[in-house]
Design a protein around this motif. Structure first.
Motif, PDB file in Angstrom:
ATOM      1  N   LYS A 250       0.919  -1.355  -0.151  1.00 63.91           N
ATOM      2  CA  LYS A 250      -0.003  -0.013   0.019  1.00 63.91           C
ATOM      3  C   LYS A 250       0.686   1.326   0.029  1.00 63.91           C
ATOM      4  CE  LYS A 250      -3.751   2.299   2.561  1.00 63.91           C
ATOM      5  NZ  LYS A 250      -3.197   3.488   2.820  1.00 63.91           N
ATOM      6  N   PHE A 251       1.838   1.430   0.767  1.00 60.97           N
ATOM      7  CA  PHE A 251       2.721   2.730   0.719  1.00 60.97           C
ATOM      8  C   PHE A 251       3.564   2.746  -0.264  1.00 60.97           C
ATOM      9  CE2 PHE A 251       5.074  -0.737   3.545  1.00 60.97           C
ATOM     10  CZ  PHE A 251       6.386  -0.568   2.844  1.00 60.97           C
ATOM     11  N   ILE A 252       3.695   1.694  -1.135  1.00 66.27           N
ATOM     12  CA  ILE A 252       4.473   1.865  -2.284  1.00 66.27           C
ATOM     13  C   ILE A 252       3.563   2.524  -3.294  1.00 66.27           C
ATOM     14  CG2 ILE A 252       5.522   0.651  -4.326  1.00 66.27           C
ATOM     15  CD1 ILE A 252       7.239   0.758  -2.037  1.00 66.27           C
ATOM     16  N   GLY A 253       2.237   2.016  -3.221  1.00 66.03           N
ATOM     17  CA  GLY A 253       1.148   2.673  -4.421  1.00 66.03           C
ATOM     18  C   GLY A 253       0.906   4.213  -4.085  1.00 66.03           C
ATOM     19  N   GLU A 254       1.237   4.650  -2.900  1.00 66.65           N
ATOM     20  CA  GLU A 254       1.093   5.957  -2.376  1.00 66.65           C
ATOM     21  C   GLU A 254       2.221   6.856  -2.382  1.00 66.65           C
ATOM     22  OE1 GLU A 254      -0.793   5.335   1.525  1.00 66.65           O
ATOM     23  OE2 GLU A 254      -2.770   4.776   0.499  1.00 66.65           O
ATOM     24  N   LEU A 255       3.162   6.363  -3.109  1.00 70.54           N
ATOM     25  CA  LEU A 255       4.604   7.153  -3.046  1.00 70.54           C
ATOM     26  C   LEU A 255       4.359   8.586  -3.614  1.00 70.54           C
ATOM     27  CD1 LEU A 255       7.191   4.280  -3.890  1.00 70.54           C
ATOM     28  CD2 LEU A 255       7.017   5.844  -1.734  1.00 70.54           C
ATOM     29  N   ASN A 256       5.194   9.551  -3.243  1.00 68.96           N
ATOM     30  CA  ASN A 256       5.149  10.847  -3.912  1.00 68.96           C
ATOM     31  C   ASN A 256       5.926  10.538  -5.011  1.00 68.96           C
ATOM     32  OD1 ASN A 256       7.848  11.615  -3.323  1.00 68.96           O
ATOM     33  ND2 ASN A 256       6.931  12.208  -1.326  1.00 68.96           N
ATOM     34  N   GLN A 257       5.951  11.361  -6.269  1.00 68.45           N
ATOM     35  CA  GLN A 257       6.716  11.322  -7.489  1.00 68.45           C
ATOM     36  C   GLN A 257       8.214  11.128  -7.256  1.00 68.45           C
ATOM     37  OE1 GLN A 257       5.776  10.426 -10.590  1.00 68.45           O
ATOM     38  NE2 GLN A 257       3.715  10.333  -9.434  1.00 68.45           N
ATOM     39  N   GLU A 258       8.494  12.143  -6.331  1.00 71.24           N
ATOM     40  CA  GLU A 258       9.977  12.093  -6.082  1.00 71.24           C
ATOM     41  C   GLU A 258      10.793  11.126  -5.438  1.00 71.24           C
ATOM     42  OE1 GLU A 258      13.430  15.219  -3.938  1.00 71.24           O
ATOM     43  OE2 GLU A 258      11.218  15.447  -3.584  1.00 71.24           O
ATOM     44  N   ALA A 259      10.178  10.402  -4.359  1.00 77.74           N
ATOM     45  CA  ALA A 259      10.452   9.223  -3.715  1.00 77.74           C
ATOM     46  C   ALA A 259      10.195   8.042  -4.861  1.00 77.74           C
ATOM     47  CB  ALA A 259       9.615   9.032  -2.397  1.00 77.74           C
ATOM     48  N   LYS A 260       9.298   7.927  -5.330  1.00 76.15           N
ATOM     49  CA  LYS A 260       8.946   6.946  -6.416  1.00 76.15           C
ATOM     50  C   LYS A 260      10.113   6.969  -7.620  1.00 76.15           C
ATOM     51  CE  LYS A 260       5.509   4.859  -9.301  1.00 76.15           C
ATOM     52  NZ  LYS A 260       4.146   5.020 -10.113  1.00 76.15           N
ATOM     53  N   ALA A 261      10.352   7.892  -7.950  1.00 77.11           N
ATOM     54  CA  ALA A 261      11.521   8.091  -8.888  1.00 77.11           C
ATOM     55  C   ALA A 261      12.667   7.637  -8.305  1.00 77.11           C
ATOM     56  CB  ALA A 261      11.629   9.588  -9.588  1.00 77.11           C
ATOM     57  N   MET A 262      13.152   8.039  -7.393  1.00 80.32           N
ATOM     58  CA  MET A 262      14.159   7.610  -6.480  1.00 80.32           C
ATOM     59  C   MET A 262      14.531   6.159  -6.485  1.00 80.32           C
ATOM     60  SD  MET A 262      15.904   9.066  -2.838  1.00 80.32           S
ATOM     61  CE  MET A 262      15.938  10.746  -3.626  1.00 80.32           C
ATOM     62  N   LEU A 263      13.236   5.570  -5.763  1.00 77.89           N
ATOM     63  CA  LEU A 263      13.310   4.091  -5.812  1.00 77.89           C
ATOM     64  C   LEU A 263      13.323   3.184  -7.002  1.00 77.89           C
ATOM     65  CD1 LEU A 263      10.736   3.672  -2.809  1.00 77.89           C
ATOM     66  CD2 LEU A 263      13.174   3.398  -2.565  1.00 77.89           C
ATOM     67  N   GLU A 264      12.665   3.671  -8.217  1.00 80.43           N
ATOM     68  CA  GLU A 264      12.805   3.056  -9.421  1.00 80.43           C
ATOM     69  C   GLU A 264      14.179   3.276 -10.079  1.00 80.43           C
ATOM     70  OE1 GLU A 264       9.772   5.013 -11.605  1.00 80.43           O
ATOM     71  OE2 GLU A 264       8.083   3.761 -10.894  1.00 80.43           O
ATOM     72  N   ARG A 265      14.739   4.402  -9.921  1.00 80.33           N
ATOM     73  CA  ARG A 265      16.206   4.509 -10.238  1.00 80.33           C
ATOM     74  C   ARG A 265      16.991   3.400  -9.436  1.00 80.33           C
ATOM     75  NH1 ARG A 265      15.386   9.843 -10.099  1.00 80.33           N
ATOM     76  NH2 ARG A 265      16.658  10.163  -8.059  1.00 80.33           N
ATOM     77  N   ALA A 266      16.596   3.118  -8.255  1.00 76.06           N
ATOM     78  CA  ALA A 266      17.580   2.269  -7.457  1.00 76.06           C
ATOM     79  C   ALA A 266      17.219   0.796  -7.977  1.00 76.06           C
ATOM     80  CB  ALA A 266      17.250   2.384  -5.975  1.00 76.06           C
ATOM     81  N   LEU A 267      16.141   0.615  -8.142  1.00 77.96           N
ATOM     82  CA  LEU A 267      15.626  -0.840  -8.630  1.00 77.96           C
ATOM     83  C   LEU A 267      16.484  -1.061  -9.987  1.00 77.96           C
ATOM     84  CD1 LEU A 267      13.832  -3.207  -8.190  1.00 77.96           C
ATOM     85  CD2 LEU A 267      11.988  -2.109  -9.848  1.00 77.96           C
TER      86      LEU A 267
END
Length: 430
Positions: A250-267
Motif C-alpha cells: 500500500k505505501f508503495i502505491g501511495e509514494l509521491n513522485q520524487e520518492a517513487k522516481a528515486m526508488l525506481e532508479r535504485a531498482l
C-alpha cells in the motif's frame, strides 16, 4: 481539393477564406478514405486549424472510412497539443476503429508517444470513463486481436510507453488472442523484437519468464529463435531472478513522485548489476558508462558519517520512514520491500516494518538530509556524491549482499509527427 491541401500545409488564412465562401466545406471528406479536414489537421499537427474548425462546431469524433477519429490520428503522430485540444472539445477516447479495433490509447502506445499516452490516461482517470468502464479496464483495453496497449508498446520497442502503462496498472502477464503469436505476453513480444529496455521494464514489474504462449514457448525460446542473444541471456530461466517493483504494498502505491522516481532508479540500478554479472564475458556485455562519477565530485563533499545509511554503511540516507522518522538509503529500502519473482501470494503479502523500531510503515518520503559543500552552501541529499565503494547486489535473493547479517531484516519473503498525403492509405506498424 484545395481546402484539404491548405489544411495539410497549415495555411490558416486560405482555409478561413474558403470556409467563408462555402461553409459546407467543413463537412466535406476525401473521396476514398473519407478523411475530413479535422482528420488531416490532426495528423499534421495543425492546432490553429483544429481550433478554428472546432469553434465552428465541427464534431470532434468525425469518422473516416475505417472509423478512425481525428484523436486517433493525433495520437498516432504524437501531436500532443492536438490531442489535448480534441479531448478538451469532448472527443471520445473510447472510440474503436474498424481496421484493428483499436482506440487512441492503442495508437499512442504502438507508435511510441509517451506524452500523448499520459494525456489520454489522465483524461480517462478524470472523466466518466473511470466510473462507467473502470480505469484499470481502460488501461488494459484489447483491440480486435486481443492486444492491449502494453502488448503493442512492447512489440514496437517503446520502453517509455511500457513503463507508463505498467505504472498505471497494465497487466504484465496478459496473453494476446491472435495478435503476434497466439497467447503471447508482453514479455514474449519484447523478446521477439529484441528490446532490452522493454525486457528490463517488464521483468522489473513482475513479468513471468516461465509463462508459455499457445505453442508452449517461453520468452527465452522466442528470443533465441529471433537471435536476440542479450535478451535471451536475461530471460534464461537458469539466470538470476531480477528484483521486482513491490506494487502490492500500500505505501508503495501511495509514494509521491520524487520518492517513487528515486526508488525506481535504485531498482533499475540493482537489476543492471545483475545484468552485468549475467552478461559478463559474453559478446553481449553491457558497455561502460559514458561518463565518470568523478564529474560531480569536484563540487560535492564526501558523505558525512551522520548521513550514511546505518544498514549498509555505503550510501547516503535518501528515504525516510513515516511516522517513526528513521532513514535509510534507497537500495536498503528496496531490499526491505522487493521480492524476486512473480508469486501469487505477494498480492496479500504482509507489509514490512521499519527495520530500526519495528513499527508499521505508513509512508515513505524523500529524506530531508543536507550536507555542506566546499563553498558552504547546503545541497540536497539527492546530489550527494556516491561512495566509491563498489556495490554488488545479491543474485537469487531479495536482499543485497551484506544485508543478510542485519538482524532487523532477517530473510525477506518472496514476496513523429509527419505530414500525410490526402489520399494515402494508413499502414499499421505492428
Amino acid at each position: 481539393m484545395r481546402s484539404f491541401s491548405a489544411v495539410e500545409f497549415g495555411d490558416l488564412a486560405s482555409v478561413e477564406m474558403l470556409l467563408e465562401r462555402d461553409p459546407v466545406l467543413v463537412r466535406k471528406t476525401t473521396v476514398f478514405d473519407r478523411h475530413s479536414a479535422l482528420h488531416i489537421a490532426a495528423a499534421n499537427g495543425r492546432i490553429e486549424i483544429i481550433s478554428m474548425l472546432l469553434d465552428r462546431s465541427v464534431n470532434p469524433d468525425l469518422l473516416n472510412r475505417h472509423k478512425q477519429t481525428p484523436l486517433m490520428f493525433a495520437a498516432m503522430h504524437g501531436n500532443i497539443s492536438c490531442v489535448r485540444k480534441l479531448i478538451q472539445a469532448g472527443a471520445n477516447i473510447l472510440m474503436f476503429d474498424s481496421i484493428h479495433g483499436r482506440t487512441c490509447l492503442h495508437y499512442a502506445a504502438c507508435y511510441g508517444h509517451p506524452e500523448c499516452l499520459q494525456v489520454i490516461l489522465f483524461a480517462a482517470y478524470t472523466s466518466h470513463v473511470a466510473v462507467s468502464w473502470g480505469f484499470s479496464r481502460f488501461v488494459n483495453i484489447r483491440d480486435g486481436k486481443g492486444a492491449t496497449p502494453l502488448h503493442l508498446a512492447a512489440h514496437q520497442r517503446q520502453p517509455e510507453c511500457v513503463h507508463i502503462l505498467l505504472d498505471k496498472g497494465a497487466l504484465v502477464c496478459a496473453s494476446t488472442g491472435g495478435y503476434g503469436f497466439p497467447g503471447s505476453t508482453p514479455l514474449h513480444l519484447a523478446a521477439r523484437g529484441g528490446s532490452l529496455d522493454c525486457t528490463r521494464e517488464l521483468l522489473a514489474w513482475g513479468a513471468d519468464r516461465l509463462q508459455k504462449d499457445a505453442s508452449g514457448r517461453i520468452p527465452y525460446t522466442v528470443a533465441l529463435k529471433h537471435k536476440h542473444g542479450a535478451c535471451a541471456a536475461l530471460l534464461n530461466p537458469s539466470s538470476a531472478e531480477p528484483l521486482v517493483w513491490p506494487s502490492p504494498l500500500k505505501f508503495i502505491g501511495e509514494l509521491n513522485q520524487e520518492a517513487k522516481a528515486m526508488l525506481e532508479r535504485a531498482l533499475m540500478e540493482a537489476n543492471r548489476e545483475r545484468e552485468k554479472n549475467i552478461l559478463k564475458g559474453t559478446a553481449y556485455s553491457l558497455p561502460s558508462p559514458s561518463h565518470s562519477e568523478d564529474a560531480m565530485d569536484d563540487n560535492v563533499s564526501e558523505i558525512s558519517d551522520t548521513n550514511l545509511c546505518c544498514i549498509c554503511f555505503d550510501q547516503a540516507c535518501t528515504i525516510e520512514v513515516q511516522d517513526c522518522g528513521h532513514q535509510m538509503c534507497a537500495q536498503c529500502t528496496l531490499a526491505l520491500c522487493c521480492h524476486n519473482k512473480p508469486n501469487p501470494t505477494t498480492a496479500s503479502l504482509a507489509a514490512p516494518v521499519c527495520p530500526f523500531c519495528r513499527s508499521s510503515i505508513a509512508q515513505l518520503v524523500v529524506a530531508k538530509v543536507k550536507t555542506e559543500n566546499d563553498t558552504g552552501h547546503a545541497i540536497s541529499s539527492s546530489k550527494l556524491r556516491r561512495s566509491r565503494k563498489s556495490r554488488t547486489f545479491s543474485e537469487g535473493s531479495s536482499s543485497f549482499k551484506g544485508l543478510s547479517a542485519v538482524g532487523s531484516f532477517g530473510r525477506i519473503g518472496d514476496p513523429g509527427s509527419g505530414r500525410i498525403a490526402v489520399e494515402n492509405e494508413w499502414v499499421d506498424k505492428a
